[in-house]
Design an enzyme around this catalytic site. Sequence first.
Site, PDB file in Angstrom:
ATOM      1  N   ASP A 150       1.002  -1.307   0.061  1.00 23.27           N
ATOM      2  CA  ASP A 150      -0.056   0.135  -0.095  1.00 23.27           C
ATOM      3  C   ASP A 150       0.878   1.021  -0.033  1.00 23.27           C
ATOM      4  O   ASP A 150       2.089   1.230   0.052  1.00 23.27           O
ATOM      5  CB  ASP A 150      -1.159  -0.049   1.286  1.00 23.27           C
ATOM      6  CG  ASP A 150      -2.166   0.636   0.998  1.00 23.27           C
ATOM      7  OD1 ASP A 150      -3.348   0.555   1.628  1.00 23.27           O
ATOM      8  OD2 ASP A 150      -2.010   1.556   0.174  1.00 23.27           O
TER       9      ASP A 150
HETATM   10  C1  GLC Z   1      -4.394   4.411  -0.186  1.00 25.92           C
HETATM   11  C2  GLC Z   1      -5.355   3.148   0.342  1.00 25.92           C
HETATM   12  C3  GLC Z   1      -5.598   2.010  -0.849  1.00 25.92           C
HETATM   13  C4  GLC Z   1      -5.365   2.701  -1.887  1.00 25.92           C
HETATM   14  C5  GLC Z   1      -3.957   3.299  -2.356  1.00 25.92           C
HETATM   15  C6  GLC Z   1      -3.556   4.167  -3.515  1.00 25.92           C
HETATM   16  O1  GLC Z   1      -3.580   4.696   1.121  1.00 25.92           O
HETATM   17  O2  GLC Z   1      -5.049   2.650   1.427  1.00 25.92           O
HETATM   18  O3  GLC Z   1      -6.745   1.578  -0.527  1.00 25.92           O
HETATM   19  O4  GLC Z   1      -5.527   1.664  -3.018  1.00 25.92           O
HETATM   20  O5  GLC Z   1      -3.685   4.162  -1.172  1.00 25.92           O
HETATM   21  O6  GLC Z   1      -4.433   5.263  -3.657  1.00 25.92           O
END
Ligand code: GLC
Length: 728
Positions: free
Chosen positions: A299
């Site tokens: 993430d």
């Molecule tokens: C965010 C979220 C994730 C998302 C990623 C990219 O922090 O936790 O669900 O896909 O970043 O935006």
Amino acid sequence: MKRKKLFLLSLSLTIPFAHLNYLQARESDNSAVIEVTKEETKTEEKINALLAKMTIEEKVGQLLQPIPFKDNSEPIKEALRRGEIGSFTIVKKTPMEPEFYNELQKVAVEESRLGIPMFFGLDVIHGFNTMYPNPLAMASSWDDALVERAAALAASEAAPMGADVTYSPNVDICRDPRWGRIAETPGEDVLIASRMGAATVRGYQGSDLSAPNTMAACVKHLVGYGAAMGGRDKQFTEISDRTLLDVYLPSFEAAANAGASSFMAAFNDISGVPASANRYVMTELLREKWGFDGFVLSDWDSVIELMNHGVVAGTKDAASTAINAGLDVEMNSTCFSHIPELIKEGKVSMDVLDEAVRRVLRIKYRLGLFDNPYRDVKAAYAAQMTDENRQAVREIASQTMVLLKNEGRILPLAENSSIAVTGQMTHTKDLYGHWKGYGDMKDVVTPFEGLVANKLKGMSVEDATINEVNADIAVVCIGEESKDFGESDNMADITLQPQYIKAVKDAKAKYKKVVVVVFCGRPVVLTPIVDDADAILIAWHPGTEAGNALSDVLYGKVNPSAKTVVSFLKHSGQVPIFYSDRLSGRPRNNFYNDVDANPLYPFGFGLNYSYLTYSKMRVSSNSMSKDGSITVSVNIHNQGMDCYEVVQLYTHDIVASVTRPLKELKDYKKVFIKKGETKVVSFELKASQLAFHNLKLEKVVEPGEFDLWVGSSSANEDLQHKSFVVTE
Ligand code: GLC
């Protein structure tokens, strides 16, 4: 079978263990044996040939994923030319346009040494331009085919514009509505999350991942993110091994079995081991047990944040810990740039690096990026916000709205009823929830516009007798704005906010009847208004066609059939209460002096405009062996208007080697029942559906007696009961 075995073994020469394991895992479950195509074999050979040519820097480049913006595109292009970037995460400020995609792809493919195509990853959560409801709402439809259709619609708009990978579905189980991201989840139940996640993967990926209107799923957040302590986003979790295996992991395994191309590692720790450094989950389970052969993406900064978790001392340790645990691609942070040194120091092996790169290249091949790296710009724009897409999301949204109360059957509204539309959300366009897609909220049909449009019936807006002073019925539009839920938007008190309570009370004082429409992201506590409302409709954040879908339901063009997949509680202090709770040493009674232990509206509950009667529940046998099954049937008579009904089947393992939930959803069917019809609905219940992890964490079916229920919600008063025995 022998032939296939031989065939698989002959492949082991060219296919690495994980991929062969994936194929054998599929073969062993005998359900969808994947005939290893010659093409897959060729792909693996191409991957190996490419790997052999790549420098360490080029290999690491495939695992780094910065965020591209228009103003930083020159340095980005330079890095692409040097083979130092393999993919991008697209965020709101990035132009999500096929021209920009092609501009970067051209550099990657035509100006780098090896011409390896890059990919775009982004959050297509519930639509791209034409938006349908939030995932929690979609799950409330209990309609796998509808969810798959919606995902395919999202891909038909997003993929042509440049979305190779979507960071969706979120299959996190969430039993704490204080957590802002519950709106993005399929709710509190394992089976719902499993089936909705798998349906979404199928919808995004279609039958051909290389087609221009399909995209790779990236299933998230692996694992346990919805169990964040106190409902506080990204906080630590305390999940027992058995609960991890029986509650939080099944929906991820179902997504893997549906063919998901990738997974996203979660921010949270899993009982002390951060998900982005969790070898047990990302390698032992995901690869070695489930046979998954795609990649795992971190993430946002979850690799460098291992330092905040306090499990690594610096960015170098973060890189070695993450990649050795099975994390392949680093989103945004760049700890993986230490990998060449780590290889030299022997802290990361070349095999580990190669395997991570192989997984990325495998998905790029499956996406067809080597053969067709560019987007068709004209086709991309032609695919956006079409009339049929708007009509589709209108139909989809109407299937997600949950009717919780309908006193005196005030709904559906008669065409000529005099209504007043009040409440702070009457004219809102803020109905895309936290993830607003790449469209524009200006496209949203407001609740008022939808209701007026329905009343127009050829009249001019002036003639539309809406908002009459002496109206009989008030339709009060309230709920939550998108700032009230979503990532980091947690609420300690999930009670309807005071201004909305006041809107309902004011309407009650002024009009004869009150219909409350709640546009929310979580199951807000409705207790303060439940007695003032004659009807309560949970509309969630329904997307582009919000007002029209609302109008279709309120005026009965659509007979509501949705059922909540989260418990609506009486009080914030009850959190966490969910239907699949475990029993205690004492019978369930009032846990609190100030409120009982039951929800206001239970999991699986939702009314419709018909009059349904369940009867004659019956089973084909009162016992089955551990590898057997029984058929469970029930009659449903419909005295009202045509309707869809979600028929639910629950079981309870009465005596087992460990305490078991007092109810577990084991199957559901959404059936159409015509006015006056008596429908027989049958389920095949297999003993294997009753499996759980025992004291030794082995997945077993234990003999013994089981409760069996069939009905319209998880509440006992809505269920018919039988029992059966599983024999040795
Ligand atoms: C965010 C979220 C994730 C998302 C990623 C990219 O922090 O936790 O669900 O896909 O970043 O935006």
